[in-house]
Design a protein around this motif. Structure first.
Motif, PDB file in Angstrom:
ATOM      1  N   PRO A 404      -1.208  45.976   0.911  1.00 21.11           N
ATOM      2  CA  PRO A 404      -1.219  45.639  -0.526  1.00 21.11           C
ATOM      3  C   PRO A 404      -0.418  46.652  -1.330  1.00 21.11           C
ATOM      4  N   LEU A 405       0.118  46.196  -2.449  1.00 20.20           N
ATOM      5  CA  LEU A 405       0.919  47.062  -3.294  1.00 20.20           C
ATOM      6  C   LEU A 405       0.050  48.123  -3.971  1.00 20.20           C
ATOM      7  N   ALA A 406       0.579  49.312  -4.055  1.00 23.27           N
ATOM      8  CA  ALA A 406      -0.047  50.401  -4.793  1.00 23.27           C
ATOM      9  C   ALA A 406       0.864  50.782  -5.958  1.00 23.27           C
ATOM     10  N   LYS A 407       0.336  51.567  -6.857  1.00 23.05           N
ATOM     11  CA  LYS A 407       1.121  51.970  -8.024  1.00 23.05           C
ATOM     12  C   LYS A 407       2.380  52.714  -7.610  1.00 23.05           C
ATOM     13  N   SER A 408       2.302  53.472  -6.521  1.00 20.77           N
ATOM     14  CA  SER A 408       3.458  54.233  -6.049  1.00 20.77           C
ATOM     15  C   SER A 408       4.560  53.359  -5.487  1.00 20.77           C
ATOM     16  N   ASP A 409       4.270  52.081  -5.242  1.00 21.54           N
ATOM     17  CA  ASP A 409       5.275  51.171  -4.698  1.00 21.54           C
ATOM     18  C   ASP A 409       6.196  50.604  -5.768  1.00 21.54           C
ATOM     19  N   PHE A 410       5.878  50.850  -7.012  1.00 21.37           N
ATOM     20  CA  PHE A 410       6.737  50.383  -8.095  1.00 21.37           C
ATOM     21  C   PHE A 410       7.688  51.503  -8.492  1.00 21.37           C
ATOM     22  N   PRO A 411       8.905  51.152  -8.899  1.00 20.64           N
ATOM     23  CA  PRO A 411       9.908  52.191  -9.183  1.00 20.64           C
ATOM     24  C   PRO A 411       9.513  53.046 -10.372  1.00 20.64           C
ATOM     25  N   ASP A 412       9.889  54.309 -10.280  1.00 16.49           N
ATOM     26  CA  ASP A 412       9.669  55.210 -11.404  1.00 16.49           C
ATOM     27  C   ASP A 412      10.677  54.900 -12.493  1.00 16.49           C
ATOM     28  N   VAL A 413      10.190  54.783 -13.710  1.00 16.07           N
ATOM     29  CA  VAL A 413      11.052  54.454 -14.846  1.00 16.07           C
ATOM     30  C   VAL A 413      10.824  55.491 -15.933  1.00 16.07           C
ATOM     31  N   GLU A 414      11.913  55.980 -16.499  1.00 18.18           N
ATOM     32  CA  GLU A 414      11.803  56.945 -17.583  1.00 18.18           C
ATOM     33  C   GLU A 414      11.706  56.216 -18.918  1.00 18.18           C
ATOM     34  N   PHE A 415      10.693  56.559 -19.690  1.00 19.19           N
ATOM     35  CA  PHE A 415      10.476  55.924 -20.984  1.00 19.19           C
ATOM     36  C   PHE A 415      10.492  56.982 -22.079  1.00 19.19           C
ATOM     37  N   ASP A 416      10.788  56.485 -23.258  1.00 16.95           N
ATOM     38  CA  ASP A 416      10.557  57.300 -24.442  1.00 16.95           C
ATOM     39  C   ASP A 416       9.048  57.314 -24.685  1.00 16.95           C
ATOM     40  N   GLU A 417       8.453  58.481 -24.633  1.00 15.19           N
ATOM     41  CA  GLU A 417       6.991  58.569 -24.719  1.00 15.19           C
ATOM     42  C   GLU A 417       6.455  57.990 -26.021  1.00 15.19           C
ATOM     43  N   THR A 418       7.301  57.888 -27.041  1.00 16.09           N
ATOM     44  CA  THR A 418       6.856  57.332 -28.320  1.00 16.09           C
ATOM     45  C   THR A 418       6.913  55.815 -28.345  1.00 16.09           C
ATOM     46  N   ASP A 419       7.596  55.209 -27.369  1.00 14.80           N
ATOM     47  CA  ASP A 419       7.721  53.756 -27.336  1.00 14.80           C
ATOM     48  C   ASP A 419       6.542  53.170 -26.563  1.00 14.80           C
ATOM     49  N   ILE A 420       5.435  53.014 -27.244  1.00 13.81           N
ATOM     50  CA  ILE A 420       4.200  52.547 -26.599  1.00 13.81           C
ATOM     51  C   ILE A 420       4.357  51.113 -26.098  1.00 13.81           C
ATOM     52  N   LEU A 421       5.035  50.267 -26.862  1.00 14.76           N
ATOM     53  CA  LEU A 421       5.191  48.869 -26.470  1.00 14.76           C
ATOM     54  C   LEU A 421       6.011  48.743 -25.190  1.00 14.76           C
ATOM     55  N   GLU A 422       7.051  49.547 -25.048  1.00 17.46           N
ATOM     56  CA  GLU A 422       7.877  49.476 -23.842  1.00 17.46           C
ATOM     57  C   GLU A 422       7.072  49.902 -22.617  1.00 17.46           C
ATOM     58  N   ILE A 423       6.292  50.951 -22.758  1.00 18.19           N
ATOM     59  CA  ILE A 423       5.452  51.407 -21.645  1.00 18.19           C
ATOM     60  C   ILE A 423       4.413  50.348 -21.285  1.00 18.19           C
ATOM     61  N   ALA A 424       3.803  49.751 -22.289  1.00 19.36           N
ATOM     62  CA  ALA A 424       2.793  48.712 -22.047  1.00 19.36           C
ATOM     63  C   ALA A 424       3.417  47.502 -21.370  1.00 19.36           C
ATOM     64  N   GLU A 425       4.641  47.139 -21.767  1.00 18.23           N
ATOM     65  CA  GLU A 425       5.315  45.989 -21.175  1.00 18.23           C
ATOM     66  C   GLU A 425       5.611  46.238 -19.699  1.00 18.23           C
ATOM     67  N   TYR A 426       6.044  47.443 -19.378  1.00 12.97           N
ATOM     68  CA  TYR A 426       6.330  47.776 -17.981  1.00 12.97           C
ATOM     69  C   TYR A 426       5.051  47.738 -17.141  1.00 12.97           C
ATOM     70  N   GLU A 427       3.984  48.330 -17.646  1.00 13.25           N
ATOM     71  CA  GLU A 427       2.726  48.340 -16.905  1.00 13.25           C
ATOM     72  C   GLU A 427       2.162  46.933 -16.745  1.00 13.25           C
ATOM     73  N   ARG A 428       2.315  46.111 -17.799  1.00 12.50           N
ATOM     74  CA  ARG A 428       1.830  44.745 -17.696  1.00 12.50           C
ATOM     75  C   ARG A 428       2.630  43.962 -16.652  1.00 12.50           C
ATOM     76  N   GLY A 429       3.940  44.225 -16.573  1.00 18.81           N
ATOM     77  CA  GLY A 429       4.748  43.556 -15.561  1.00 18.81           C
ATOM     78  C   GLY A 429       4.302  43.904 -14.158  1.00 18.81           C
ATOM     79  N   CYS A 430       3.993  45.166 -13.909  1.00 21.97           N
ATOM     80  CA  CYS A 430       3.499  45.579 -12.592  1.00 21.97           C
ATOM     81  C   CYS A 430       2.185  44.881 -12.263  1.00 21.97           C
TER      82      CYS A 430
END
Length: 742
Positions: A404-430
């Motif tokens: 089964p997939l684990a969190k470490s199996d998804f690619p590391d992505v660099e985000f702007d820490e202030t962009d909460i929506l972008e981070i949430a969108e990436y996590e929701r996609g995973c």
């Protein structure tokens, strides 16, 4: 990032069979000497200005002879190619004279060969290899060497994405005996050179045979094809990539974004043609979502699709991870899925070892995660393809070792820490991708339990007890579905606060996950309803009432879900099976209409299917407005018309009043328990599919519980009242319900 070593030495492996002496790098050297004399504009400028350039800027003598870009990393005395060939890097020779272009007898330049078509096989064999010099001056030979021996590249030491070689998994029953493989001496790169190819050992148990691309059919056209693909979209390739990785990739992460951009930034010629075409084709569906592209005419998509088909067929002769990626992406188009290509992709995946556990393989960590994501995407393609095409699945649990997939199996992505929506969108996609995999496993259980030839035969043999057998088998699957939905993360629910607070222009792909859930439940209930009419004896009235009531609730919930889809859902990315899943709702309604015991109930289904068709029409227009997804519901409308058209020849049903039918049913009710496999209970899932009591302000307008949940078996078959679903409003009015078990 690793720096290039000053000297790169490689020990000669010891072969396990006698053979003539071979040079491991003979192919690389021969390609360098076979490069065409035709040069790019950048190379021409370098040649013409050689006398004015410094020693650092001008190419060395060896690179000038090879017509390759001379790359000297800072602090290094020699260029990459001279390091690789272990030779002196000199700057003493003068530039070679430029060659004139060939002129025809009419005094005109020879026209370039036309782009090949599927039926021009003879012309393909005669066409020479084009120059391997990329648009930015990087030669393909240098790219291949960089992929294998050094330089700051993420492609170093990959197994499934090398530019010049492809891999074949050596299974336990092939002509390669594992015991003999272990007798071979492997070099520090875990490779052993044989007369047949190069062995690559990735673990104590798993070995691959690495073979050169240059010996495969169509290899001489790779550069020609990738140039043709890039020219169709040029200069809008980067904008299309931005659309792809913004809209599609978060919800279907089968590419490695960092690797993809690393290659693209060097040269588009590094890509296998079909994967580049597939990314462009999908991204064009959201052409209007780019401020840069919206006012520009779209590229020739039909030509892109033609090239994608041709080049994918070629790539299957030298399969890599990019071959599976391209096939899966092309299948995500609403009109792109076919069952035969899915079977080919599964076979290629097995060739590449995607069905194996790669957790401890000697490959880059990012490739292990990519392989797992790609393997599960292939699994989903197989299971959902099996459902919508009605064909046997090709993947079995007994030969599936992917963890089964684990969190470490998804690619590391660099985000702007202030962009909460972008981070949430990436996590929701995973999470979306992971939950779709789990649901696909449940679907696989449904197909194996009820729709294999053996399962169908077992129910037929049971005769009059067939329905009871089906219900007993359905009970654990229904519980699994209930638990899956109850455990859904909050951000994946249709009433998610995360999505509700996002901008109205934000797209949400969670619709295909919920639609897939309904399709799975409908697939389960279709088998139950069929079992009720499988024998000539009249079914138990109590069981009939229970089964049809539960099925009716599923249908209402599914139709209500489609009605509540907004434009933000409809314009987002939808999984390939969605087109047929929309249609399955109408097919299920037609089945309940055809098997209705009385005229009133049949009329109720007729009206509801009419409303559902109207909803699909509204959704079709909403999907076409900007996302090009209107074809999803358009297909469902056509199938609904076909199903209801067949019902016109249905014999007239007897009139049955509600009071008479209920009295007859209740007179035959006998106490039963859940342990017998066909008991009935009502529960509330707490998340939207339960059937508990009405919420505040919610009313049951037709006695069916469309708003408040199924009240009881006796009231659920009523045909009186009006629809509580309010089809076509395009906005959420509440949370849809349904999903009680047996």
């Amino acid at each position: 990032m690793m720096s290039t070593p000053s000297a790169i030495a490689r020990s000669q492996p010891i072969a396990i069979a006698a053979k003539k002496p071979t040079n491991e790098f003979r192919n690389i050297q021969s390609r360098d000497h076979n490069i065409s004399a035709s040069m790019s504009s950048n190379a021409s400028v370098e040649s013409s200005t050689a006398n004015t350039r410094t020693r650092k800027d001008r190419p060395c003598d060896a690179c000038r002879r090879r017509k390759s870009r001379c790359v000297i990393h800072e602090g290094q005395p020699t260029c990459v190619l001279c390091q690789f060939h272990n030779q002196e890097c000199t700057f003493v020779q003068s530039p070679q004279p430029r060659k004139r272009k060939l002129v025809s007898t009419e005094g005109k330049e020879e026209p370039s060969a036309k782009r090949r078509s599927p039926d021009r096989s003879d012309e393909r064999q005669k066409k020479p290899v084009e120059s391997s010099l990329s648009s930015n001056g990087v030669s393909s030979s240098l790219i291949e060497e960089m992929a294998n021996i050094g330089g700051p590249t993420m492609l170093k030491r990959t197994l499934g994405l090398q530019n010049d070689r492809y891999s074949q998994y050596i299974g336990p029953t092939t002509d390669f005996e594992p015991s003999l493989i272990d007798l071979s001496t492997f070099d520090p790169q875990d490779e052993s050179l044989l007369s047949r190819g190069t062995l690559r050992k990735v673990s104590d148990m798993d070995t691959f045979l690495m073979l050169p691309d240059s010996n495969t059919p169509g290899y001489e056209h790779v550069l020609e094809d990738v140039e043709a693909i890039e020219n169709i979209v040029s200069p809008h390739g980067p904008a299309l990539l931005e659309l792809y990785f913004k809209i599609i990739h978060p919800n279907f992460p089968i590419l490695q974004k960092t690797v993809f951009y690393e290659k693209y930034n060097r040269s588009h010629r590094e890509f296998s043609p079909p994967i580049l075409a597939a990314v462009y084709i999908l991204a064009i569906n959201w052409w209007d979502h780019s401020e840069e592209l919206v006012k520009i005419p779209k590229p020739d998509v039909m030509e892109l699709e033609r090239l994608a088909r041709i080049t994918l067929a070629d790539a299957m002769h030298r399969p890599k991870l990019s071959t599976v990626q391209a096939g899966l992406l092309l299948s995500q188009r609403p009109e792109g899925d076919q069952w035969a290509p899915t079977a080919q992709l599964v076979a290629i995946g097995q060739e590449l070892g995607l069905h194996l556990d790669c957790t401890n393989w000697k490959i880059p960590p990012w490739e292990r995660g990519l392989r797992k994501r790609l393997a599960w995407a292939l699994y989903m393609q197989d299971k959902w393809g099996s459902l919508i095409h009605g064909r046997p699945s090709h993947i079995f649990a007994s030969n599936w070792g992917v963890l089964p997939l684990a969190k470490s199996d998804f690619p590391d992505v660099e985000f702007d820490e202030t962009d909460i929506l972008e981070i949430a969108e990436y996590e929701r996609g995973c999470l979306l991708f992971s939950q779709m995999i789990i649901l696909s496993q449940i679907l696989g259980e449904v197909l194996d339990t009820f729709y294999t030839l053996q399962a169908i035969r077992t129910v037929d043999i049971a005769g009059l007890q067939g329905t009871q057998l089906v219900l007993q088998l359905a009970k654990p699957v229904q519980i699994t579905l209930k638990e899956w939905f109850a455990a859904l993360p909050a951000c994946l629910r249709m009433d998610s606060a995360t999505f509700s607070n996002s901008p109205s222009t934000k797209l949400s792909s969670i619709g295909f996950l919920h639609l897939a859930y309904f399709a799975t439940e409908i697939t389960l209930h279709r088998r139950i309803i069929r079992s009720l009419t499988a024998n000539f004896a009249a079914p138990d009235p109590y069981i009939l009432n229970i089964c049809r009531s539960a099925a009716k609730t599923r249908l209402i919930s599914a139709m209500d879900f489609v009605n509540r889809l907004t434009s933000s859902h409809l314009r987002a990315f939808w999984y390939f099976a969605s087109k047929t899943n929309f249609a399955l709702i109408g097919t299920f309604g037609s089945l309940l209409w055809a098997t209705a015991p009385g005229r009133e109930e049949a009329e109720w289904y007729r009206r509801r299917l009419g409303e559902y068709r109207w909803t699909l029409g509204v959704s079709c227009k909403g999907g076409d407005s900007e996302g090009g997804n209107g074809r999803l519901t358009e297909f469902a409308m056509g199938m609904l018309d076909t199903s209801t058209g067949l019902l016109k020849s249905l014999p007239e049903k007897p009139a049955m009043s509600r009071v008479e039918s209920e009295a007859e049913n209740l007179a035959n009710v006998q106490p039963r328990t859940l342990a017998e496999g066909y008991g009935y209970s009502v529960y509330s899932s707490g998340g939207g599919f339960g059937t508990g009591g009405p919420r505040d302000g919610a009313e049951s307008e037709d006695g069916l519980g469309a708003r408040s949940g199924l009240a009881s078996p006796s009231t659920s078959v009523s045909s009186s009242g009006t629809s509580a679903m309010g089809f076509g409003n395009g906005e959420f009015k509440g949370v849809y319900r349904g999903g009680e078990d047996y």
